[in-house]
Design an enzyme around this catalytic site. Structure first.
Site, PDB file in Angstrom:
ATOM      1  N   ARG A  32       0.857  -1.193   0.000  1.00 10.53           N
ATOM      2  CA  ARG A  32       0.000   0.000   0.000  1.00 10.53           C
ATOM      3  C   ARG A  32       0.890   1.239   0.000  1.00 10.53           C
ATOM      4  NH1 ARG A  32      -5.104  -0.610   2.344  1.00 10.53           N
ATOM      5  NH2 ARG A  32      -5.437   1.573   1.731  1.00 10.53           N
ATOM      6  N   HIS A  57      18.561  -6.568   2.553  1.00  9.89           N
ATOM      7  CA  HIS A  57      18.951  -7.199   1.290  1.00  9.89           C
ATOM      8  C   HIS A  57      18.211  -6.463   0.180  1.00  9.89           C
ATOM      9  CE1 HIS A  57      19.910 -11.218  -0.911  1.00  9.89           C
ATOM     10  NE2 HIS A  57      19.782 -10.246  -1.787  1.00  9.89           N
ATOM     11  N   ARG A  59      17.204  -5.759  -3.259  1.00 10.98           N
ATOM     12  CA  ARG A  59      17.277  -6.373  -4.583  1.00 10.98           C
ATOM     13  C   ARG A  59      17.023  -5.333  -5.678  1.00 10.98           C
ATOM     14  NH1 ARG A  59      15.788 -10.781  -1.378  1.00 10.98           N
ATOM     15  NH2 ARG A  59      16.892 -12.709  -1.949  1.00 10.98           N
ATOM     16  N   HIS A  64      11.116  -5.323  -1.887  1.00 13.07           N
ATOM     17  CA  HIS A  64      10.920  -5.032  -0.466  1.00 13.07           C
ATOM     18  C   HIS A  64      11.770  -3.814  -0.072  1.00 13.07           C
ATOM     19  CE1 HIS A  64      14.203  -7.910  -0.720  1.00 13.07           C
ATOM     20  NE2 HIS A  64      13.370  -8.940  -0.781  1.00 13.07           N
ATOM     21  N   GLU A  88      23.330  -7.091   2.515  1.00 12.50           N
ATOM     22  CA  GLU A  88      23.605  -8.313   1.776  1.00 12.50           C
ATOM     23  C   GLU A  88      22.987  -8.251   0.393  1.00 12.50           C
ATOM     24  OE1 GLU A  88      21.950 -11.262   4.413  1.00 12.50           O
ATOM     25  OE2 GLU A  88      20.040 -11.250   3.344  1.00 12.50           O
ATOM     26  N   THR A 123      14.064 -15.909  -2.909  1.00 11.32           N
ATOM     27  CA  THR A 123      14.936 -15.800  -1.743  1.00 11.32           C
ATOM     28  C   THR A 123      16.244 -16.522  -2.050  1.00 11.32           C
ATOM     29  OG1 THR A 123      15.057 -16.135   0.666  1.00 11.32           O
ATOM     30  CG2 THR A 123      14.060 -17.907  -0.648  1.00 11.32           C
ATOM     31  N   HIS A 214      19.210 -18.049   7.512  1.00  8.50           N
ATOM     32  CA  HIS A 214      18.185 -18.519   6.582  1.00  8.50           C
ATOM     33  C   HIS A 214      17.316 -19.563   7.281  1.00  8.50           C
ATOM     34  CE1 HIS A 214      16.873 -17.833   2.427  1.00  8.50           C
ATOM     35  NE2 HIS A 214      16.201 -18.963   2.614  1.00  8.50           N
ATOM     36  N   ASP A 215      16.091 -19.152   7.567  1.00  9.11           N
ATOM     37  CA  ASP A 215      15.067 -19.995   8.193  1.00  9.11           C
ATOM     38  C   ASP A 215      15.399 -20.408   9.624  1.00  9.11           C
ATOM     39  OD1 ASP A 215      13.569 -19.738   5.942  1.00  9.11           O
ATOM     40  OD2 ASP A 215      13.988 -21.727   5.136  1.00  9.11           O
ATOM     41  N   GLY A 237      15.260 -12.888   9.642  1.00  9.68           N
ATOM     42  CA  GLY A 237      14.253 -11.960   9.151  1.00  9.68           C
ATOM     43  C   GLY A 237      12.866 -12.550   9.101  1.00  9.68           C
ATOM     44  N   HIS A 238      12.623 -13.488   8.198  1.00  5.26           N
ATOM     45  CA  HIS A 238      11.262 -13.964   7.937  1.00  5.26           C
ATOM     46  C   HIS A 238      10.580 -14.466   9.212  1.00  5.26           C
ATOM     47  CE1 HIS A 238       8.048 -15.657   5.375  1.00  5.26           C
ATOM     48  NE2 HIS A 238       7.984 -16.569   6.317  1.00  5.26           N
TER      49      HIS A 238
END
Length: 264
Positions: A32, A57, A59, A64, A88, A123, A214-215, A237-238
């Site tokens: 939004r 990160h 991109r 994002h 990164e 990702t 990562h995860d 992060g996630h």
């Protein structure tokens, strides 16, 4: 402070630092045109709760983190000299432009993590491969270090690759932990942890620092840190942002710090 000589986290030596990746905050904001949720507010709350750093990160497609976020967060990090700013991404895309510009402006950029992701990837899903990637990486690693920025290479758990990473003059490696996270969820962590531990031992023998990410989440982080020696930083992060939707940023960061302390 020269980040090649110190982590910038001297008060936390001996403990693993927590760097909060705020990409997913930006992803939600971008749905939004209202500016909420605020990436800066998320980073501030994470740092106030005890996080040791912030990761982004950015991109090329700005799905994002957007360009202005990188600079606004760098300005915010000036208020947190005890914390680190980790950027990164793929050094053959837009990453080095940010690094060069931040250093030229005198803004914080403590660590750069080189990740071999493609533009199309949703990702990161693999580490650098040697000797295939070595020749291209070498001049960019040298450039980043000459700018006073620590270099970490995103790597799969391959002990034999650590000597090559060190030969390229990388300062650290970031262990790509998705295979561990999947195995942990399936109750099979014991099948993959030896490779991570062996890679960490090989990295330490080469004089490399060790990061991981990562995860990683509240369920698997402590077990990973107990099994893998010498991890100086985890970037999360996630899962952390997902947890914050239920618990709030402050309690979530504190809970991740509790997971780190439980491993110690």
């Amino acid at each position: 402070m020269n980040p090649l000589l110190t982590t910038g986290l001297d008060a936390h030596r001996g403990a693993t630092a927590l760097s909060v990746n705020v990409n997913k905050v930006a992803l939600l904001r971008n749905t939004r045109d209202l500016g909420i949720p605020s990436v800066l507010r998320a980073a501030t709350l994470a740092l106030e709760a005890g996080a040791h750093g912030i990761t982004v990160h950015p991109r090329p497609d700005e799905r994002h983190i957007r360009r202005h976020d990188v600079y606004e967060l760098a300005e915010l990090m000036q208020q947190w000299p005890q914390a680190e700013y980790n950027i990164e991404g793929n050094p053959f895309h837009n990453l080095m432009d940010f690094v060069r510009d931040l250093v030229a402006r005198g803004l914080p950029c403590h660590q750069v993590t080189f990740v071999p992701d493609s533009v199309e990837q949703s990702t990161s899903d693999h580490g650098w491969q040697f000797p295939h990637d070595a020749e291209r990486l070498a001049p960019l690693i040298d450039e980043a270090r000459a700018l006073g920025v620590r270099v970490s290479l995103f790597m799969d758990p391959q002990p034999e690759a650590m000597a090559a990473a060190r030969a390229l003059r990388a300062d650290r490696v970031e262990l790509y932990t998705e295979t561990y996270a999947r195995a942990h969820l399936a109750g099979e962590a014991a099948s993959v942890l030896p490779a991570f531990a062996a890679t960490a031992h090989a990295a330490l023998r080469e004089g490399l620092g060790i990061n991981a990410g990562h995860d990683l989440n509240r369920d698997n982080l402590t077990d990973f840190l107990r099994a893998v020696p010498g991890v100086q930083e985890v970037s999360i992060g996630h899962a952390l942002i997902a947890d914050a939707l239920e618990l709030g940023y402050t309690e979530t960061v504190r809970d991740y710090l509790r997971c780190i302390h439980a491993a110690a």
